[in-house]
Scaffold this motif. Structure first.
Motif, PDB file in Angstrom:
ATOM      1  N   ARG A   2       2.551   1.808  -3.379  1.00 52.41           N
ATOM      2  CA  ARG A   2       1.624   2.325  -4.393  1.00 52.41           C
ATOM      3  C   ARG A   2       1.272   3.787  -4.148  1.00 52.41           C
ATOM      4  N   ASP A   3       1.232   4.180  -2.872  1.00 53.71           N
ATOM      5  CA  ASP A   3       0.943   5.579  -2.530  1.00 53.71           C
ATOM      6  C   ASP A   3       2.188   6.457  -2.606  1.00 53.71           C
ATOM      7  N   ARG A   4       3.328   5.848  -2.985  1.00 59.24           N
ATOM      8  CA  ARG A   4       4.608   6.558  -3.101  1.00 59.24           C
ATOM      9  C   ARG A   4       5.034   7.195  -1.777  1.00 59.24           C
ATOM     10  N   GLN A   5       4.657   6.568  -0.698  1.00 57.30           N
ATOM     11  CA  GLN A   5       5.104   6.973   0.641  1.00 57.30           C
ATOM     12  C   GLN A   5       6.317   6.089   0.975  1.00 57.30           C
TER      13      GLN A   5
ATOM     14  N   ARG B   1       0.820  -1.206   0.000  1.00 55.68           N
ATOM     15  CA  ARG B   1       0.000   0.000   0.000  1.00 55.68           C
ATOM     16  C   ARG B   1       0.857   1.261   0.000  1.00 55.68           C
ATOM     17  N   HIS B   2       1.872   1.305   0.848  1.00 55.27           N
ATOM     18  CA  HIS B   2       2.713   2.500   0.929  1.00 55.27           C
ATOM     19  C   HIS B   2       3.556   2.676  -0.327  1.00 55.27           C
TER      20      HIS B   2
END
Length: 277
Positions: free
Chosen positions: A164-167, A161-162
């Protein structure tokens, strides 16, 4: 945007305690990587050799009831679990090495996808194995391993998830958490071998039934309440706080873990891996 030069300057100007913390973490990672790659090579050589020759019964020498004649479905699950476990212990450290992540981002992404997918599949296969076959140990160990499987699946999903969120900061932290819980079996073996070496033999458990207070404690601290994860969180916290006393404490603890890991790897290599090859 922070450049590579800025990062290098920040590292050069970092306090001594912070540098020591970084060095301690690097030392542990190098020792652990060597141990994991040795374990991965052992898995491929041991299980692969008897798979090629068709002598699957030899798997039971190190994995009780790993092969049951006529039970091809469960045997297939075991084979998949073992093969993917080798991929995890060999490919996992490659995901953490900064130069690979920085200079070969495409390789990092594809290896990461493979690693996360493999971790989830291995966890599910492990759950099937632990609850459908008579394995050594007792219910506390089985429950602890099951909790670890939940950690792996949850951390894998958060890592994805992170990303994909570029975090990317959060992505790296969750990837390291995933790395720690994925290697629960490896930590268990290394911890067990360390204990056997310093005590000169089995203390606190019965080697025939593979039960006892030490193994119960080791299972809990390896799988259900991972000590490796606790140390990692302390490392994250010390890095963020930039407190000299906290950084020094975390460094000493990590150096201690490095020594235990190194001794455990040596014990595993001499008592488990080489004799079975």
């Amino acid at each position: 945007m922070t450049t590579n030069t800025d990062v290098l300057l920040q590292k050069a100007n970092a306090p001594y305690a912070t540098k020591l913390l970084t060095f301690a973490a690097t030392a542990w990672f190098v020792v652990a990587t060597i141990g994991q790659w040795l374990f991965g090579i052992y898995i491929l050589l041991f299980y692969g050799k008897y798979a090629v020759t068709g002598d699957f019964e030899k798997w039971n020498r190190v994995l009780p009831h790993g092969y049951v004649e006529g039970d091809w479905k469960a045997n297939t699950v075991v084979a998949i679990h073992v093969l993917l476990a080798a991929i995890l212990v060999i490919g996992g450290p490659l995901q953490v090495i900064p130069p690979i992540r920085q200079h070969w981002p495409r390789c990092h992404r594809w290896l990461g996808r493979t690693y996360v997918t493999t971790a989830i599949v291995v966890s599910v296969a492990g759950l099937i194995m632990i609850w459908t076959r008579r394995s050594e140990g007792h219910s506390i160990r089985h429950i602890s391993i099951s909790i670890q499987a939940i950690y792996i699946i949850l951390f894998a999903l958060l890592t994805i998830r992170h990303a994909r969120d570029r975090q990317f900061t959060q992505h790296r932290e969750w990837a390291l958490r995933l790395f720690m819980v994925v290697n629960g079996v490896w930590f268990f073996r290394v911890g067990l071998m360390f204990w056997l070496l310093i005590n000169g033999g089995p203390v606190g458990f019965d080697p025939k039934t593979f039960t006892g207070p030490f193994l119960t404690a080791l299972s809990l601290l390896t799988y259900a309440i991972p000590l490796s994860l606790i140390v990692l969180e302390l490392y994250f916290y010390a890095r963020k706080r930039q407190n000299d006393a906290l950084s020094l404490f975390a460094s000493v603890l990590i150096f201690l873990c490095t020594g235990i890991t190194g001794i455990g790897i040596f014990g595993a290599m001499m008592r488990l891996w080489l004799p079975n090859l």
